[in-house]
Design an enzyme around this catalytic site. Structure first.
Site, PDB file in Angstrom:
ATOM      1  N   ASN A   1       0.878  -1.168   0.000  1.00 61.36           N
ATOM      2  CA  ASN A   1       0.000   0.000   0.000  1.00 61.36           C
ATOM      3  C   ASN A   1       0.916   1.220   0.000  1.00 61.36           C
ATOM      4  O   ASN A   1       1.459   1.600   1.038  1.00 61.36           O
ATOM      5  CB  ASN A   1      -0.886  -0.060   1.252  1.00 61.36           C
ATOM      6  CG  ASN A   1      -1.847   1.099   1.340  1.00 61.36           C
ATOM      7  OD1 ASN A   1      -1.819   2.014   0.506  1.00 61.36           O
ATOM      8  ND2 ASN A   1      -2.686   1.087   2.364  1.00 61.36           N
TER       9      ASN A   1
ATOM     10  N   ARG B   1      -2.660  -2.165  -3.309  1.00 61.97           N
ATOM     11  CA  ARG B   1      -3.865  -1.354  -3.107  1.00 61.97           C
ATOM     12  C   ARG B   1      -3.765  -0.162  -4.061  1.00 61.97           C
ATOM     13  O   ARG B   1      -2.791   0.592  -3.999  1.00 61.97           O
ATOM     14  CB  ARG B   1      -3.941  -0.871  -1.672  1.00 61.97           C
ATOM     15  CG  ARG B   1      -5.075   0.091  -1.465  1.00 61.97           C
ATOM     16  CD  ARG B   1      -5.194   0.464   0.004  1.00 61.97           C
ATOM     17  NE  ARG B   1      -6.331   1.323   0.214  1.00 61.97           N
ATOM     18  CZ  ARG B   1      -6.259   2.538   0.760  1.00 61.97           C
ATOM     19  NH1 ARG B   1      -5.101   3.027   1.153  1.00 61.97           N
ATOM     20  NH2 ARG B   1      -7.334   3.265   0.910  1.00 61.97           N
TER      21      ARG B   1
ATOM     22  N   HIS C   1     -12.398   2.867   0.692  1.00 55.36           N
ATOM     23  CA  HIS C   1     -12.366   1.841   1.749  1.00 55.36           C
ATOM     24  C   HIS C   1     -13.184   0.618   1.335  1.00 55.36           C
ATOM     25  O   HIS C   1     -13.677  -0.128   2.183  1.00 55.36           O
ATOM     26  CB  HIS C   1     -12.965   2.355   3.082  1.00 55.36           C
ATOM     27  CG  HIS C   1     -12.142   3.351   3.814  1.00 55.36           C
ATOM     28  ND1 HIS C   1     -12.703   4.309   4.643  1.00 55.36           N
ATOM     29  CD2 HIS C   1     -10.797   3.547   3.882  1.00 55.36           C
ATOM     30  CE1 HIS C   1     -11.746   5.050   5.176  1.00 55.36           C
ATOM     31  NE2 HIS C   1     -10.580   4.604   4.728  1.00 55.36           N
TER      32      HIS C   1
ATOM     33  N   ARG D   1      -9.346  15.345   7.903  1.00 51.56           N
ATOM     34  CA  ARG D   1     -10.161  15.804   6.767  1.00 51.56           C
ATOM     35  C   ARG D   1     -11.503  16.335   7.239  1.00 51.56           C
ATOM     36  O   ARG D   1     -12.085  15.815   8.183  1.00 51.56           O
ATOM     37  CB  ARG D   1     -10.428  14.651   5.797  1.00 51.56           C
ATOM     38  CG  ARG D   1      -9.193  14.116   5.161  1.00 51.56           C
ATOM     39  CD  ARG D   1      -9.547  13.007   4.164  1.00 51.56           C
ATOM     40  NE  ARG D   1      -8.442  12.081   4.073  1.00 51.56           N
ATOM     41  CZ  ARG D   1      -8.571  10.773   3.892  1.00 51.56           C
ATOM     42  NH1 ARG D   1      -9.759  10.230   3.763  1.00 51.56           N
ATOM     43  NH2 ARG D   1      -7.508  10.006   3.837  1.00 51.56           N
TER      44      ARG D   1
ATOM     45  N   GLU E   1      -7.649  -5.463   5.695  1.00 45.80           N
ATOM     46  CA  GLU E   1      -7.579  -5.133   4.271  1.00 45.80           C
ATOM     47  C   GLU E   1      -6.458  -5.907   3.570  1.00 45.80           C
ATOM     48  O   GLU E   1      -6.603  -6.299   2.421  1.00 45.80           O
ATOM     49  CB  GLU E   1      -7.368  -3.622   4.102  1.00 45.80           C
ATOM     50  CG  GLU E   1      -8.629  -2.850   4.450  1.00 45.80           C
ATOM     51  CD  GLU E   1      -8.388  -1.360   4.647  1.00 45.80           C
ATOM     52  OE1 GLU E   1      -7.831  -0.986   5.705  1.00 45.80           O
ATOM     53  OE2 GLU E   1      -8.746  -0.587   3.759  1.00 45.80           O
TER      54      GLU E   1
END
Ligand code: ADP
Length: 401
Positions: A13, A94, A183, A244, A387
């Site tokens: 990733n 990813r 996600h 964010r 993940e």
């Protein structure tokens, strides 16, 4: 010497200045090693590497992602894990944005590489570093198939009404502006696990999944398919996150440009890095925020209230959208670990059939678990996400075809 079993997968990733990795056997779920290289391209880089239960921190200089992957390969070799002689099934990458082109795991060849590069304007902060990771690993392991797993894939066929922004249709079409959602690997994995935990086929379960990490998103999953999700064209929309904004009046950008004289890049940085919990109280680590709330700190208390307010706003919306809800599922760093957040997010909702059992909620475990009372009509679950494992499994399934 530890042998890497044939069929293991290296999961990568890559971010703009970081590279997360995991070497895992997707059949046994055995993790040989994992880690994170940070501050790549800066003066002082750092690798946190875990193998065989031992954690090492290496301070070094990593001018680029290739240097990072070479250094990591060296660390693995010191652990007796030789990537180059191992019979890896695949490297699973990813990739954040698959646009409209990619919605299934895809073997990365030249054509796919240039298509991912073409999507860069949709995810300027994410896709270019993802590709740099692909190049760096491929140059080191040229014979191992590289597979892209897209963060947007699960949300590929959101119903039109939730994917469409009420923007001039021609402009939206020309610039591929729509809700993509992110996600996705986590929402897919967790919703399948939740159904498994409940002993029911995922195609018979309606659930709301809350992925609450530093980045945070929520999805409404009807009978195994998502019908809505809180992140949008970019991962900026939706819930309040670590740094964010989440949802914000689009007009604020005009105000900041016209009145505050900020450039687009400055506003982008403000929204992505200086907002959310950090913007509101200076901290984006949820543990510190909660400690400060306990100490009566005003800024942290307001930040936490805003966070919960937005979460409950989406919860209510998704309950109406889904119709009968069978389960609400918490996952990721905050969702899995912060009992207080789970309790506060679902407080006073007994009339809607939601009731958390405080004792079950206090249990800490890496396993999926139920935290609702017996009388709660809607099951409330905590399901740890994974993940990396999901990426490894999908990559292997593709190359085995
Ligand atoms: P990401 O993958 O988006 O970086 P994670 O899923 O790892 O994020 O979640 C990170 C967040 O989880 C951080 O805000 C961290 O403070 C929070 N977190 C981890 N453990 C706990 C805990 N015990 N209590 C509260 N928050 C926690």
């Amino acid at each position: 010497m530890t042998e890497i079993a044939p069929g293991a997968v290296l999961v990568i990733n890559a971010g703009s200045s970081s590279l997360k990795y995991q070497l895992v056997d997707p059949r046994t779920e055995h993790v040989y090693a994992d880690g994170l290289a940070e501050r790549i391209g800066e003066d002082a880089s750092r690798i946190k590497h875990v193998a065989g239960g031992n954690e090492r921190t290496v301070d070094t200089v990593l001018p680029d992602h290739r240097a990072a992957i070479e250094h990591v390969t060296g660390l693995l070799r010191e652990d007796g894990l030789d990537l180059e002689s191992a019979e890896l099934a695949a490297v699973g990458h990813r990739v954040v944005h698959g646009g409209r082109s990619f919605f299934a795991p895809t073997v990365i060849d030249e054509r796919v590489r240039s298509e991912i590069a073409r999507l860069a304007p949709l995810a300027p902060l994410h896709n270019p570093p993802n590709l740099i990771g692909v190049e760096a690993v491929s140059s080191l392991l040229p014979d191992v198939p590289a597979v892209a797993i897209f963060d947007t894939a699960f949300f590929h066929d959101l119903p039109e009404e939730s994917a469409t922004y009420a923007l001039d249709a021609d402009v939206a079409r020309e610039y591929a502006i729509r809700r993509y959602g992110f996600h996705g690997t986590s929402h897919q994995y967790v919703s399948a696990k939740a159904a498994e935990f409940l002993g029911r086929p995922v195609s018979e379960v309606n659930q709301i999944v809350m992925h609450l990490g530093n980045g945070a998103s929520m999805s409404a999953v009807r009978e195994g398919r998502p019908i809505d999700t809180s992140m949008g064209m970019t991962p900026l929309e939706g819930l309040v996150m670590g740094t964010r904004t989440g949802d914000i009046d689009p007009g604020i950008a005009f105000q900041l440009a016209r009145v505050a004289g900020m450039s687009i890049d400055e506003i982008d940085h403000l929204y992505n890095k200086r907002s959310g919990l950090k913007g509101l109280c200076g901290d984006n680590d949820f543990r510190s925020v909660l400690e400060r709330v306990d100490d009566g700190d005003e800024a942290a208390t307001l930040a936490y209230k805003v966070y919960l307010h937005r979460l409950r706003h989406y919860l209510g919306a998704y309950m109406i959208e889904l119709g009968p809800v069978d389960a609400i599922v918490f996952t990721a760093g905050v969702g899995e670990n912060a009992a207080r957040v789970r309790a506060d997010a679902l407080a006073h909702l007994q009339t809607y059939g939601i009731e958390i059992d405080p004792e079950l909620n206090a249990v800490r475990s890496p396993e999926p678990r139920r935290i609702s009372t017996r009388s709660s009509r809607i099951e409330v679950l905590v399901v740890p996400t994974n993940e990396e494992l999901a990426i490894a499994r999908q990559a292997v399934a593709l190359v085995a075809e």
